[in-house]
Design a protein around this motif. Structure first.
Motif, PDB file in Angstrom:
ATOM      1  N   ILE A 193      -2.892  29.448  25.843  1.00 24.30           N
ATOM      2  CA  ILE A 193      -3.864  30.461  26.260  1.00 24.30           C
ATOM      3  C   ILE A 193      -5.278  30.014  25.891  1.00 24.30           C
ATOM      4  O   ILE A 193      -6.222  30.213  26.650  1.00 24.30           O
TER       5      ILE A 193
ATOM      6  N   PHE B  88      -6.450  27.820  28.469  1.00 28.40           N
ATOM      7  CA  PHE B  88      -6.874  28.604  29.643  1.00 28.40           C
ATOM      8  C   PHE B  88      -8.263  29.198  29.422  1.00 28.40           C
ATOM      9  O   PHE B  88      -9.086  29.241  30.349  1.00 28.40           O
ATOM     10  N   LEU B  89      -8.520  29.675  28.188  1.00 30.17           N
ATOM     11  CA  LEU B  89      -9.831  30.272  27.905  1.00 30.17           C
ATOM     12  C   LEU B  89     -10.937  29.233  28.066  1.00 30.17           C
ATOM     13  O   LEU B  89     -11.980  29.508  28.670  1.00 30.17           O
TER      14      LEU B  89
ATOM     15  N   GLY C  45     -11.349  28.446  31.695  1.00 26.53           N
ATOM     16  CA  GLY C  45     -12.029  29.554  32.365  1.00 26.53           C
ATOM     17  C   GLY C  45     -13.540  29.435  32.213  1.00 26.53           C
ATOM     18  O   GLY C  45     -14.286  29.619  33.184  1.00 26.53           O
TER      19      GLY C  45
ATOM     20  N   LEU D 187     -18.526  35.447  28.554  1.00 25.34           N
ATOM     21  CA  LEU D 187     -17.075  35.203  28.638  1.00 25.34           C
ATOM     22  C   LEU D 187     -16.539  34.635  27.330  1.00 25.34           C
ATOM     23  O   LEU D 187     -15.471  35.040  26.855  1.00 25.34           O
TER      24      LEU D 187
ATOM     25  N   ASN E 296     -10.893  38.238  21.628  1.00 28.40           N
ATOM     26  CA  ASN E 296      -9.476  38.266  21.989  1.00 28.40           C
ATOM     27  C   ASN E 296      -8.624  37.268  21.222  1.00 28.40           C
ATOM     28  O   ASN E 296      -7.423  37.466  21.102  1.00 28.40           O
TER      29      ASN E 296
ATOM     30  N   ILE F 113      -6.539  38.642  18.443  1.00 29.46           N
ATOM     31  CA  ILE F 113      -5.483  39.499  19.003  1.00 29.46           C
ATOM     32  C   ILE F 113      -4.347  38.628  19.523  1.00 29.46           C
ATOM     33  O   ILE F 113      -3.166  38.891  19.279  1.00 29.46           O
ATOM     34  N   ILE F 114      -4.739  37.554  20.233  1.00 28.19           N
ATOM     35  CA  ILE F 114      -3.723  36.657  20.776  1.00 28.19           C
ATOM     36  C   ILE F 114      -2.957  35.986  19.631  1.00 28.19           C
ATOM     37  O   ILE F 114      -1.735  35.901  19.642  1.00 28.19           O
TER      38      ILE F 114
ATOM     39  N   SER G 230      -0.242  37.769  17.602  1.00 32.19           N
ATOM     40  CA  SER G 230       1.089  37.871  18.207  1.00 32.19           C
ATOM     41  C   SER G 230       2.060  36.902  17.539  1.00 32.19           C
ATOM     42  O   SER G 230       3.272  37.062  17.635  1.00 32.19           O
TER      43      SER G 230
ATOM     44  N   TRP H  77       5.971  37.775  17.401  1.00 34.82           N
ATOM     45  CA  TRP H  77       6.721  37.124  18.469  1.00 34.82           C
ATOM     46  C   TRP H  77       7.798  36.250  17.842  1.00 34.82           C
ATOM     47  O   TRP H  77       7.504  35.365  17.055  1.00 34.82           O
TER      48      TRP H  77
ATOM     49  N   LEU I  62     -10.384  45.127  31.053  1.00 39.70           N
ATOM     50  CA  LEU I  62     -10.547  43.673  30.991  1.00 39.70           C
ATOM     51  C   LEU I  62     -10.871  43.103  32.367  1.00 39.70           C
ATOM     52  O   LEU I  62     -11.712  42.219  32.504  1.00 39.70           O
TER      53      LEU I  62
ATOM     54  N   ILE J  20     -14.424  43.153  33.386  1.00 36.40           N
ATOM     55  CA  ILE J  20     -15.276  42.108  32.791  1.00 36.40           C
ATOM     56  C   ILE J  20     -15.345  40.927  33.749  1.00 36.40           C
ATOM     57  O   ILE J  20     -16.418  40.418  34.074  1.00 36.40           O
TER      58      ILE J  20
ATOM     59  N   LEU K  10      -8.456  33.213  36.852  1.00 35.86           N
ATOM     60  CA  LEU K  10      -8.528  32.213  35.785  1.00 35.86           C
ATOM     61  C   LEU K  10      -9.198  32.779  34.541  1.00 35.86           C
ATOM     62  O   LEU K  10      -8.824  32.463  33.421  1.00 35.86           O
ATOM     63  N   LEU K  11     -10.193  33.641  34.756  1.00 33.85           N
ATOM     64  CA  LEU K  11     -10.933  34.171  33.615  1.00 33.85           C
ATOM     65  C   LEU K  11     -10.142  35.251  32.894  1.00 33.85           C
ATOM     66  O   LEU K  11     -10.174  35.346  31.674  1.00 33.85           O
TER      67      LEU K  11
ATOM     68  N   PRO L  59      -5.716  35.090  30.971  1.00 36.93           N
ATOM     69  CA  PRO L  59      -5.450  34.845  29.550  1.00 36.93           C
ATOM     70  C   PRO L  59      -5.661  36.088  28.692  1.00 36.93           C
ATOM     71  O   PRO L  59      -4.938  36.303  27.721  1.00 36.93           O
ATOM     72  N   LEU L  60      -6.638  36.916  29.089  1.00 34.99           N
ATOM     73  CA  LEU L  60      -6.908  38.123  28.297  1.00 34.99           C
ATOM     74  C   LEU L  60      -5.829  39.183  28.515  1.00 34.99           C
ATOM     75  O   LEU L  60      -5.637  40.072  27.691  1.00 34.99           O
TER      76      LEU L  60
ATOM     77  N   MET M 217      -2.694  38.592  28.606  1.00 39.03           N
ATOM     78  CA  MET M 217      -1.388  38.217  28.052  1.00 39.03           C
ATOM     79  C   MET M 217      -0.918  39.103  26.894  1.00 39.03           C
ATOM     80  O   MET M 217       0.260  39.454  26.855  1.00 39.03           O
ATOM     81  N   PRO M 218      -1.795  39.470  25.928  1.00 33.84           N
ATOM     82  CA  PRO M 218      -1.302  40.372  24.879  1.00 33.84           C
ATOM     83  C   PRO M 218      -0.764  41.690  25.432  1.00 33.84           C
ATOM     84  O   PRO M 218       0.231  42.219  24.923  1.00 33.84           O
TER      85      PRO M 218
ATOM     86  N   ILE N  10       2.668  41.088  26.648  1.00 32.29           N
ATOM     87  CA  ILE N  10       3.610  40.924  25.536  1.00 32.29           C
ATOM     88  C   ILE N  10       4.064  42.286  25.017  1.00 32.29           C
ATOM     89  O   ILE N  10       5.258  42.582  24.939  1.00 32.29           O
TER      90      ILE N  10
END
Lengths: 267, 228
Positions: A153, A156-157, A160, A181, A188, A191-192, A195, A199, B150, B153, B170-171, B174-175, B177-178, B181
């Protein structure tokens, strides 16, 4: 020549000491940043390369094999530093973005743009080495556990931010949009990463603990710390070099760049 | 005529967004139709065995909710950006925070709320146990609010770009995903009979955080897009 946008709005001197303040002013000036980064690189780059070489040779050749994993664990000397610095790089990027948004400092914008590709590359390196390490250790190339997933992730960030920057034709707006961004991403990331705790995973819990007792032997730990420090320095070097290229590109029509090139041609 | 108060302005804006949406019922129907179609794709791809589908149902439904939300959030600001009304809103003396919240609220009511109301039908189609359906609806109700926050944004950052559609995914994915989950974990937990409360509480906490922070990012994004 000093243009208005190099200036930052005046804060009372009680907040920042006067010397500090002029340093901050200078940081916003492309010629000054270009020359100081050149001076830093002249020292930092050789030190970094030597530290990388020592750390790598020490870790790979002069540490004892792991009693369970044998020699395969030695990839830790690439894997852990790259993941640590990849994550830290995102924070550097986001903080640079915040500085560029708050104080409209162009050089902070340059710094932010310089971080993104390096961070993405390090994240990719961490994923690749993790996957290579996973094959002998877990018996599979890829495991969908929390830490691997959150590194993915993170990649990906980073991508992005790069994609957003490329999508804008107006590069000033692109810088601001990327700053927003990356700040959103920074909120985030914890937060990610949290997990990880929830998890279910095959991944072992963190082995290096600064508070409790470490489960990794100290003889393996010293080269690892050296490698982490070297990777931080490597990140700094790459970032400065990226920034220097970007400064020259942005300032290519100004007098000081022309003088600089003229001088180099005649040296 | 005196200027309306901030909250009143926010309410009017919300009503305007909803009126615009209701006058184009197809726009409201499209995400639901998309949801239905993608639900139909999974049995075709995974095979129609009911027990297997039931295993995957929480994840499938949540992923489709994610995608339908993503596809609609691209359009939240676009028409107002193109006809200039967004610029007028940015220039108005009203707090942008509430203005943005009105847009998000309207988006959530049109997509998330409807999705949460209609999802029991799809849950039955995918053979999700009846005991988990209430949790599914609740988690979608809460989670889609977060998705809207989100998603906006991304919408704000890409509204000025011609090729925004692919970029926003793409932006923003990823945000998302939590949310995925915890949302799907809540439903999976409900299937085996464990309490879903903690998961919903975490989603709720994330919604609170996002309500506090996301409108600031959206406001900044809109200013950047309008300036560019």
């Amino acid at each position: 020549m000093r243009r208005a946008y190099y200036l930052v709005p005046p804060l009372p001197n009680c907040i920042i000491a006067p010397d500090m303040w002029s340093f901050f002013h200078k940081l916003g000036s492309p010629p000054w940043l270009y020359s100081i980064s050149g001076a830093i690189l002249r020292w930092l780059l050789p030190i970094t390369l030597v530290a990388l070489a020592i750390g790598l040779v020490w870790g790979v050749l002069f540490t004892a094999p792991d009693f369970r994993q044998g020699n395969s664990y030695r990839i830790i000397y690439i894997h852990v530093p790259s993941s640590v610095v990849a994550l830290a790089g995102y924070y550097v990027m986001a903080l640079a973005g915040a500085v560029s948004l708050i104080w409209k400092m162009k050089m902070a914008d340059v710094a932010m743009q310089a971080c993104a590709p390096i961070g993405a590359a390090l994240t990719f390196l961490a994923l690749i080495t993790g996957s290579i390490w996973g094959k002998p250790t877990w018996g599979t190339w890829w495991v969908w556990d929390a830490r691997v997933t959150s590194m993915l992730i993170l990649l990906f960030l980073y991508l992005g931010v790069i994609a957003l920057y490329e999508a804008y034709d107006n590069k000033v707006a692109a810088g601001k949009a990327c700053a927003v961004l990356s700040l959103v991403g920074m909120v985030n990331i914890p937060i990610i990463y949290k997990s990880v705790d929830w998890w279910y995973s095959l991944h072992q819990p963190a082995s290096i603990k600064f508070t409790g007792e470490s489960t990794i032997d100290t003889s393996m730990l010293y080269p690892l710390f050296l490698m982490i420090a070297a990777f931080y320095a490597l990140f700094t070097c790459c970032m400065l070099m990226n920034m220097r290229v970007e400064i020259l590109r942005r300032e290519s029509s100004t007098g000081w760049v022309k003088r600089l090139l003229f001088r180099q041609e005649h040296d | 005529m005196s200027a309306p108060g901030s909250l009143q302005f926010c309410r009017r804006l919300l009503r305007r967004q909803l009126t615009l949406a209701v006058r184009r019922p197809v726009e409201i129907g499209n995400p639901l139709l998309f949801f239905t179609m993608v639900v139909a794709l999974f049995p075709l791809g995974l095979g129609p065995a009911p027990d297997k589908l039931a295993d995957f149902a929480p994840g499938i439904l949540w992923i489709i909710a994610l995608l339908s939300n993503l596809l609609t959030s691209d359009a939240v600001f676009r028409s107002d950006f193109e006809d200039g009304s967004l610029e007028q809103l940015l220039l108005s003396p009203q707090p942008l925070y509430l203005t943005v919240l009105a847009y998000i609220g309207a988006h959530w009511l049109i997509t998330g709320l409807l999705l949460a109301l209609i999802c029991p039908v799809f849950a039955l189609m995918l053979n999700l146990p009846a005991s988990a359906i209430a949790t599914l609806a609740l988690s979608l109700l809460l989670g889609t609010a977060l998705l809207s926050l989100l998603g906006c944004i991304g919408a704000a950052l890409t509204v000025g770009l011609k090729r925004g559609g692919m970029l926003i995914s793409l932006l923003i994915l990823p945000l998302y995903m939590p949310v995925l989950i915890f949302g799907s974990a809540a439903v999976k937990g409900a299937v085996v009979g464990s309490p879903a409360g903690p998961y919903l509480a975490i989603i709720g906490a994330m919604v609170c955080l996002a309500i506090a922070l996301a409108p600031l990012a959206i406001a900044a994004g809109l200013r950047i897009s309008v300036d560019a």
